[in-house]
Design a protein around this motif. Structure first.
Motif, PDB file in Angstrom:
ATOM      1  N   GLY A 119     -23.262  38.434  41.205  1.00  0.00           N
ATOM      2  CA  GLY A 119     -22.621  37.884  39.609  1.00  0.00           C
ATOM      3  C   GLY A 119     -23.440  38.483  38.594  1.00  0.00           C
ATOM      4  N   ILE A 120     -24.763  38.169  38.565  1.00  0.00           N
ATOM      5  CA  ILE A 120     -25.765  38.851  37.821  1.00  0.00           C
ATOM      6  C   ILE A 120     -25.783  40.303  37.668  1.00  0.00           C
ATOM      7  CG2 ILE A 120     -28.109  38.741  37.066  1.00  0.00           C
ATOM      8  CD1 ILE A 120     -28.158  36.033  38.294  1.00  0.00           C
ATOM      9  N   ASN A 121     -25.812  40.870  38.733  1.00  0.00           N
ATOM     10  CA  ASN A 121     -25.743  42.310  38.886  1.00  0.00           C
ATOM     11  C   ASN A 121     -24.695  42.710  38.197  1.00  0.00           C
ATOM     12  OD1 ASN A 121     -26.646  44.697  40.072  1.00  0.00           O
ATOM     13  ND2 ASN A 121     -26.921  44.015  42.020  1.00  0.00           N
ATOM     14  N   PHE A 122     -23.571  42.443  38.417  1.00  0.00           N
ATOM     15  CA  PHE A 122     -22.204  43.176  38.170  1.00  0.00           C
ATOM     16  C   PHE A 122     -22.201  43.079  36.467  1.00  0.00           C
ATOM     17  CE2 PHE A 122     -19.962  45.924  40.961  1.00  0.00           C
ATOM     18  CZ  PHE A 122     -20.708  45.479  42.392  1.00  0.00           C
ATOM     19  N   MET A 123     -22.388  41.820  36.227  1.00  0.00           N
ATOM     20  CA  MET A 123     -22.325  41.448  34.660  1.00  0.00           C
ATOM     21  C   MET A 123     -23.358  42.697  33.992  1.00  0.00           C
ATOM     22  SD  MET A 123     -22.704  37.517  33.679  1.00  0.00           S
ATOM     23  CE  MET A 123     -23.180  37.501  31.925  1.00  0.00           C
TER      24      MET A 123
ATOM     25  N   TRP B  76     -12.542  44.765  33.384  1.00  0.00           N
ATOM     26  CA  TRP B  76     -12.401  43.837  32.699  1.00  0.00           C
ATOM     27  C   TRP B  76     -12.276  42.448  33.626  1.00  0.00           C
ATOM     28  CZ3 TRP B  76     -13.752  41.418  28.664  1.00  0.00           C
ATOM     29  CH2 TRP B  76     -13.879  42.088  27.510  1.00  0.00           C
ATOM     30  N   SER B  77     -11.357  42.461  34.531  1.00  0.00           N
ATOM     31  CA  SER B  77     -11.058  41.406  35.251  1.00  0.00           C
ATOM     32  C   SER B  77     -12.502  40.915  35.993  1.00  0.00           C
ATOM     33  CB  SER B  77      -9.892  41.642  36.134  1.00  0.00           C
ATOM     34  OG  SER B  77     -10.215  42.258  37.284  1.00  0.00           O
ATOM     35  N   SER B  78     -13.157  42.078  36.361  1.00  0.00           N
ATOM     36  CA  SER B  78     -14.432  41.889  37.392  1.00  0.00           C
ATOM     37  C   SER B  78     -15.591  41.352  36.391  1.00  0.00           C
ATOM     38  CB  SER B  78     -15.023  43.192  38.000  1.00  0.00           C
ATOM     39  OG  SER B  78     -14.120  43.855  38.845  1.00  0.00           O
ATOM     40  N   LEU B  79     -15.575  41.693  35.126  1.00  0.00           N
ATOM     41  CA  LEU B  79     -16.468  41.218  34.334  1.00  0.00           C
ATOM     42  C   LEU B  79     -16.256  39.824  33.934  1.00  0.00           C
ATOM     43  CD1 LEU B  79     -18.947  41.395  32.259  1.00  0.00           C
ATOM     44  CD2 LEU B  79     -17.184  41.969  30.458  1.00  0.00           C
ATOM     45  N   VAL B  80     -15.196  39.322  33.670  1.00  0.00           N
ATOM     46  CA  VAL B  80     -14.779  37.910  33.517  1.00  0.00           C
ATOM     47  C   VAL B  80     -15.141  37.097  34.803  1.00  0.00           C
ATOM     48  CG1 VAL B  80     -13.120  36.271  32.977  1.00  0.00           C
ATOM     49  CG2 VAL B  80     -13.099  38.521  31.787  1.00  0.00           C
ATOM     50  N   ALA B  81     -14.590  37.629  35.999  1.00  0.00           N
ATOM     51  CA  ALA B  81     -14.789  36.934  37.379  1.00  0.00           C
ATOM     52  C   ALA B  81     -16.294  36.802  37.499  1.00  0.00           C
ATOM     53  CB  ALA B  81     -14.304  37.631  38.417  1.00  0.00           C
ATOM     54  N   ASN B  82     -17.086  37.863  37.135  1.00  0.00           N
ATOM     55  CA  ASN B  82     -18.665  37.628  37.391  1.00  0.00           C
ATOM     56  C   ASN B  82     -19.263  36.687  36.296  1.00  0.00           C
ATOM     57  OD1 ASN B  82     -19.407  39.187  39.664  1.00  0.00           O
ATOM     58  ND2 ASN B  82     -18.369  40.859  38.336  1.00  0.00           N
ATOM     59  N   VAL B  83     -18.759  36.434  35.148  1.00  0.00           N
ATOM     60  CA  VAL B  83     -19.212  35.679  34.173  1.00  0.00           C
ATOM     61  C   VAL B  83     -19.125  34.225  34.907  1.00  0.00           C
ATOM     62  CG1 VAL B  83     -18.857  34.680  31.930  1.00  0.00           C
ATOM     63  CG2 VAL B  83     -19.156  36.996  32.196  1.00  0.00           C
ATOM     64  N   ILE B  84     -17.742  34.139  35.192  1.00  0.00           N
ATOM     65  CA  ILE B  84     -17.310  32.726  35.798  1.00  0.00           C
ATOM     66  C   ILE B  84     -18.487  32.673  37.200  1.00  0.00           C
ATOM     67  CG2 ILE B  84     -15.583  31.148  36.772  1.00  0.00           C
ATOM     68  CD1 ILE B  84     -13.769  32.959  35.422  1.00  0.00           C
ATOM     69  N   ILE B  85     -18.662  33.484  37.861  1.00  0.00           N
ATOM     70  CA  ILE B  85     -19.533  33.392  39.072  1.00  0.00           C
ATOM     71  C   ILE B  85     -20.960  32.735  38.507  1.00  0.00           C
ATOM     72  CG2 ILE B  85     -20.953  34.401  40.964  1.00  0.00           C
ATOM     73  CD1 ILE B  85     -18.404  36.189  41.476  1.00  0.00           C
TER      74      ILE B  85
ATOM     75  N   PHE C  89     -21.883  30.308  25.712  1.00  0.00           N
ATOM     76  CA  PHE C  89     -21.179  30.126  27.080  1.00  0.00           C
ATOM     77  C   PHE C  89     -21.545  28.881  28.022  1.00  0.00           C
ATOM     78  CE2 PHE C  89     -18.333  30.937  30.670  1.00  0.00           C
ATOM     79  CZ  PHE C  89     -17.025  30.220  30.239  1.00  0.00           C
ATOM     80  N   GLY C  90     -23.031  29.177  28.487  1.00  0.00           N
ATOM     81  CA  GLY C  90     -23.441  28.566  29.047  1.00  0.00           C
ATOM     82  C   GLY C  90     -23.765  27.135  28.540  1.00  0.00           C
ATOM     83  N   VAL C  91     -24.102  26.910  27.355  1.00  0.00           N
ATOM     84  CA  VAL C  91     -24.204  25.616  26.719  1.00  0.00           C
ATOM     85  C   VAL C  91     -23.021  24.990  26.719  1.00  0.00           C
ATOM     86  CG1 VAL C  91     -24.677  24.602  24.736  1.00  0.00           C
ATOM     87  CG2 VAL C  91     -26.155  26.411  25.378  1.00  0.00           C
ATOM     88  N   PHE C  92     -21.957  25.633  26.446  1.00  0.00           N
ATOM     89  CA  PHE C  92     -20.587  25.101  26.566  1.00  0.00           C
ATOM     90  C   PHE C  92     -20.640  24.630  27.724  1.00  0.00           C
ATOM     91  CE2 PHE C  92     -16.208  26.186  27.876  1.00  0.00           C
ATOM     92  CZ  PHE C  92     -15.444  25.364  27.237  1.00  0.00           C
ATOM     93  N   VAL C  93     -20.388  25.516  28.886  1.00  0.00           N
ATOM     94  CA  VAL C  93     -19.984  24.796  30.438  1.00  0.00           C
ATOM     95  C   VAL C  93     -20.822  23.774  30.897  1.00  0.00           C
ATOM     96  CG1 VAL C  93     -20.221  25.494  32.757  1.00  0.00           C
ATOM     97  CG2 VAL C  93     -19.497  27.007  31.215  1.00  0.00           C
TER      98      VAL C  93
END
Ligand code: HEM
Ligand SMILES: [Cu+2]
Lengths: 648, 94
Positions: free
Chosen positions: A201-205, A226-235, B73-77
């Motif tokens: 996640g960190i790497n791809f972000m 884009w979708s990968s960026l968002v998914a990695n942020v969620i990770i 975003f981290g703070v939000f989560v």
């Protein structure tokens, strides 16, 4: 002898012993084969030590396919047991072990690495980069995932499988009710793989934010990126919760703490809570890159740009925020009051809105397009209606009052398979077919491919629609049998037949690979689908450095514009290229982690301490190592480029 | 000489020591639970912000935008997770 008793299987059966022998023989065959054909050096140099994102992607892909079949065999056994009332194929304990394994394997060791596979292979190419931001970390991520998965997979022959479900709820998963080491495997194997995922996640972000080619602003990125960026942020924000929950669970089981126990101040419900704080974002980690793949495919084969690019991006960003607001919908029935449940009901229903926006965008893209039905496109076209059914039943489940009826029945099982199979699995298979020529230099057979799609869809409908009916009628999930008087028998038989048809579909994929290796044309050029984004502007096979010259981008579809409007992508002349060196440390560290996990599972402390030291030594070595990578000279680039251009 | 002296860092360091001492008071003084918790939460958040901005240079490069977005975003989560958990397990539990 006492020492070895712990490795015995607590609840054996002839099939398990047969698998043990089969695993042993396979390992011997692989070792013998590698030695006989003198492939050890090749394996080490080209694969085990590689830091190349394309090769790492392919290793993820192979692992994911293997795990798909492991999980698939489990699924067939489960359906066979339920096919007739009061069947005796499996007993309750084996049934529990198999559905637990099936769930973990399919979500964490099939779907996740499949997504990692496509992300690794495609994202750097799509953004015109030469590798990911931290190539060696990327290799470490893969090996941690792989070793975690292998550790989990051996549980059924050494010490016993986990049997508390893929959700592993306490107190069932505590020592009192799960005595075997099975749940230790769950806690530790997922921990190891999860750390790998977090690093990805960190790497791809970082990669997507920092390594885009000149001209590619955020709003010019291809949809899959884009979708990968968002998914990695969620990770990055969701996986730490899993890490903590697993660590607490491990301590409860091995060190006698009381985080999730029912006595001494523990709170068993806290596990369910933490699990779903991670778990719900996790389902979006799976589905968003899948949406991204479908977006690429639909726009390529509708021969037009994606309708509503901006709303696509915004809907994903909104989903990323919402996905952290809904988790309690997984335990509406646990005893919260009406206010709490209502809040989570509303947030859950709200998440269907951005999802709906995306569905309409795909439909509008198709509406004005010149549609060409290839195998990947066929997957996409089947995906839209099938996934929509899953979304609609999701909204039904989201109504907390009604959920008291649906919860923990086959209705729920039908819902999540209905979103995960057409959503995630179809996307991955479509992506596999779509990117196969870039990865391997030939195409998969279209006729067999289309047969596969139809078989999967027919099998899917037959297997899962009946579950909605029996679920509403009260058939509970995770029950190993039912009586004839319930009337579930015929529906479950239909499900079994559907599962069988899907199995034929999956087998056809393997046959297709075999068939295409033998017969497919190798003369396909570098852009066989007439595609639109940068990954198709590379040669096939893609050279180590991806792009000899970093592409100049001025639109969302630079490659299409270069083909149709004559825009020049590669300006300037060759310069020497800096590339990272291969390294054996990630693989070695992975092996040490495997030994670490194994010792941990069985509570064998001395090797545990030694391997822990080993892990830190590896990290220290990395810190003190001087490694500046290497350069590829202009001559070498020229030679490679001429050769590859000639081939096309 | 003046411009070589890392005034900002030294001040930051002193300030973070003060925050640590303030947090330690919770242990040494006899406070109510609410007062102690409030003090801990406030000092912890300021401390984290201080570390990120002064010592980890969050705002000093052109990635400022993405770094701050991530932090927010981290703070939000974190807030949503904690408040939501309290809502499920304690406030809204019957
Ligand atoms: C329209 C969007 C969706 C809504 C409103 C929704 C709603 C729900 C609800 C309320 C539950 C819990 C029901 C219960 O336990 O009784 C649930 C379970 C589940 N959903 Fe969804 N869902 C949606 C989309 C998805 C997607 C896209 C995925 C995966 C890619 C997914 C995967 C799952 C899984 C794996 C479970 C249950 C797991 C378990 O208990 O073992 N859902 N969904
Ligand atoms: Cu959910």
């Amino acid at each position: 002898m006492d020492f070895f008793d712990r490795f015995a299987i607590p609840h054996p059966s002839p099939v398990i012993y047969a698998s043990m022998v089969a695993i042993g023989l396979t390992v011997i065959a692989i070792i013998a084969g590698l030695t006989y054909f003198k492939k050890w050096g090749y394996l080490w140099r080209e694969w085990l030590t590689t830091v190349d994102h394309k090769r790492i992607g392919i290793m993820y892909l192979i692992s994911a396919l293997l795990m798909l079949f492991r999980g698939g065999v489990d699924a067939i056994m489960l359906r066979a047991q339920l096919a007739t009332p009061e069947a005796k194929l499996l007993d309750a304990q084996h049934y529990n072990e198999i559905f637990s394994t099936h769930g973990v394997v399919m979500i964490l060791f099939m779907a996740m690495p499949f997504i990692m596979a496509l992300m690794n292979f495609v994202v750097p190419l799509q953004i015109g980069a030469r590798d990911v931001a931290f190539p060696r970390l990327n290799a470490l991520s893969f090996w941690l995932f792989f070793m975690g998965a292998m550790l989990f997979n051996i549980s059924f022959v050494i010490g016993g499988s986990p049997d508390a479900g893929w959700t592993s709820y306490f107190p069932l998963a505590g020592n009192e009710f799960s005595e075997s080491v099975g749940t230790n495997y769950y806690m530790i194997a997922i921990q190891i793989a999860g750390i790998g995922t977090l690093m990805t996640g960190i790497n791809f972000m970082t990669t997507i934010l920092k390594m885009r080619t000149p001209g590619m602003t955020l709003m010019k990125m291809p949809m899959f990126t884009w979708s990968s960026l968002v998914a990695n942020v969620i990770i990055v924000f969701a996986f730490p919760v899993l890490t903590v929950a697993l660590a607490l669970g491990t301590m409860d089981r091995l060190f006698g703490t009381h985080f999730f126990t029912t006595d001494a101040g523990g709170l068993d419900m806290l596990w369910a809570n933490l699990f779903w704080v991670w778990g719900h974002p996790e389902v979006y980690i799976l589905i968003l890159p899948s949406f991204g793949i479908f977006s690429e495919i639909i726009s390529t084969f509708a021969k037009r740009n994606l309708y509503g690019y901006k709303s696509m991006v915004w809907s994903m960003v909104v989903i990323a925020g919402y996905s952290f607001l809904v988790w309690a919908h997984h335990f509406f029935t646990m005893g919260q009051g009406a206010l709490t449940n209502s809040i989570f009901s509303i947030t859950t229903m709200a998440i269907a809105v951005p999802t709906g926006v995306k569905i309409f965008n795909w439909l509008f893209t198709l509406y004005k397009g010149k549609i060409e039905i290839t195998t990947p496109m066929l997957y996409a076209i089947h995906f839209i209606p099938l996934f929509t059914i899953g979304g609609v039943t999701g909204v039904m489940l989201a109504m907390s009052a009604a959920d008291y009826q649906y919860h923990n029945t086959m209705f729920l099982v039908a819902h999540f398979h209905n979103v995960i199979i057409p959503g995630v699995v179809y996307a991955m298979l479509a992506g596999l077919t779509y990117y196969w020529p870039k990865m391997f230099g030939f195409m998969l057979n279209e006729r067999i491919g289309k047969w596969t799609v139809w078989l999967l869809s027919i099998g899917f409908l037959l297997a899962f629609m009946p579950m909605y009916i029996t679920g509403l009628d009260g058939q509970a999930r995770r029950m190993y049998t039912y009586s004839e008087s319930t009337g579930y028998g015929p529906w479950n038989m239909a499900s079994f037949i559907g599962a069988g048809i899907m199995a034929i579909g999956f087998a056809l994929i393997v046959y297709n690979i075999y068939y295409s290796i033998r017969y497919a044309s190798r003369d396909i050029g570098s852009d066989p689908w007439d595609a639109r984004t940068l990954e198709w502007a590379t040669h096939t096979p893609v050279p180590e450095y991806n792009f000899a010259i970093s592409p100049q981008v001025a639109s969302i579809e630079p490659f299409w514009d270069s083909k149709k409007k004559g825009q020049e992508l590669f300006k300037g002349s060759y310069e020497k290229i800096h590339m990272p060196n291969n390294s054996g440390i990630p693989f070695i560290m992975g092996c040490i982690f495997f030994a670490w996990g194994f010792s941990f599972v069985f509570g064998i402390w001395v090797p545990l301490i030694l391997t822990t030291i080993g892990i830190f030594v590896c990290m220290a070595l990395r810190s003190f190592e001087i490694d500046h990578g290497h350069y590829i000279s202009v001559d070498e680039i020229e030679e490679t480029e001429t050769k590859l251009r000639g081939a096309n | 000489m003046r411009e070589l002296f890392p005034a900002k860092q030294v001040m930051g360091f002193v300030f973070s020591l003060i925050l640590t001492i303030a947090a330690l008071l919770v242990y040494y003084l006899d406070m109510s639970f609410t007062a102690g918790m409030t003090l801990l939460l406030i000092t912890a958040f300021i401390q984290a912000g201080l570390q990120l901005i002064v010592f980890m240079h969050a705002g000093e490069t052109k990635d400022k935008g993405s770094i701050y977005t991530n932090i927010y975003f981290g703070v939000f989560v974190a807030l949503v997770t904690i408040l939501g958990t309290l809502l499920c397990m304690i406030w809204g539990y019957i």
